[in-house]
Design an enzyme around this catalytic site. Sequence first.
Site, mmCIF file in Angstrom:
data_model
loop_
_atom_site.group_PDB
_atom_site.id
_atom_site.type_symbol
_atom_site.label_atom_id
_atom_site.label_comp_id
_atom_site.label_asym_id
_atom_site.label_seq_id
_atom_site.Cartn_x
_atom_site.Cartn_y
_atom_site.Cartn_z
ATOM 1 C CB SER A 182 -0.938 -0.076 1.294
ATOM 2 O OG SER A 182 -1.526 1.110 1.582
ATOM 3 C CE1 TYR A 188 -4.195 -2.171 4.874
ATOM 4 C CE2 TYR A 188 -3.575 -0.033 4.098
ATOM 5 C CZ TYR A 188 -3.693 -1.025 3.962
ATOM 6 O OH TYR A 188 -4.138 -1.510 2.734
#
Length: 278
Positions: free
Chosen positions: A136, A149
């Site tokens: 990501s 995350y």
Amino acid sequence: MSSRRTWFITGAGRGMGVDFAKAALAAGHAVVASGRDRDRVSKALGQSNELLAVTLDVTSRADAEAAMRAAVDRFGRIDVLVNNAASFYAGYFEELTPEQMERQLAASLIGPMNVTRAVLPMMRKQGSGHIISISSSAGLSGFEFGTAYAASKFGLEGWMESLHPEVAPFGIFTTIVNPGFFRTELLTAQSTSYAAPSIEDYDERRAKQFEFWKAQNGRQSGDPAKLAKALLIIASQEPPPRRFIAGADAIATAEQRVADLKAHIDFNRGLSTSLDFD
């Protein structure tokens, strides 16, 4: 290897995993599509002689081993592994429980490790393979409200970068993919878990974060179908890239990260270079 390959894709019952599997099937590849709910995977992808849907909770090493054996029994080999399955726990670090942090790391870091560990013996035996792990922009730069995350994605990146020199002598390639905002189910109520508000000092900022993240759902600029086609392209390149920054917004994040690192280096260059023994 011939142009037809066997792809093993995790998290293929929803979101980008569905697009990845559909693109690989459309390109004439065999696909092992995995998810916690095999029926959901089958419903999402339909029926094909080139498709095997398997049950796989990536946090379970037993599931990973069983899915790998099923894939080899059906297609004889695994050429491309796509570590796509992940989760998203959002919230301020102090408000995220230790259990939420552990679940984030279990799904998004330990999970890909479990599946890769199960697949590597086959790839070493056949002397070839390609491991693609979906990271990501949060694997390049941390952000407020994203400690869980980002921690999982930064961990994924360090693991993958270190794995590369270990497996390259066996003819196995690795690629980290850093998508920006893509229009997937990640920000839906079913896919995002928020920390429960518990500390008054964060109230004002938390309200703004909730508003931002909920507003992003369904408005992300990235097209998952185009990303799926891009994966097919990079998987066919010889050699494939060790990293693929996916999306204009992801490129902007990466370029800012490079600039920030350069600024940090330059700010204390003299001090940093003075630390060797005289």
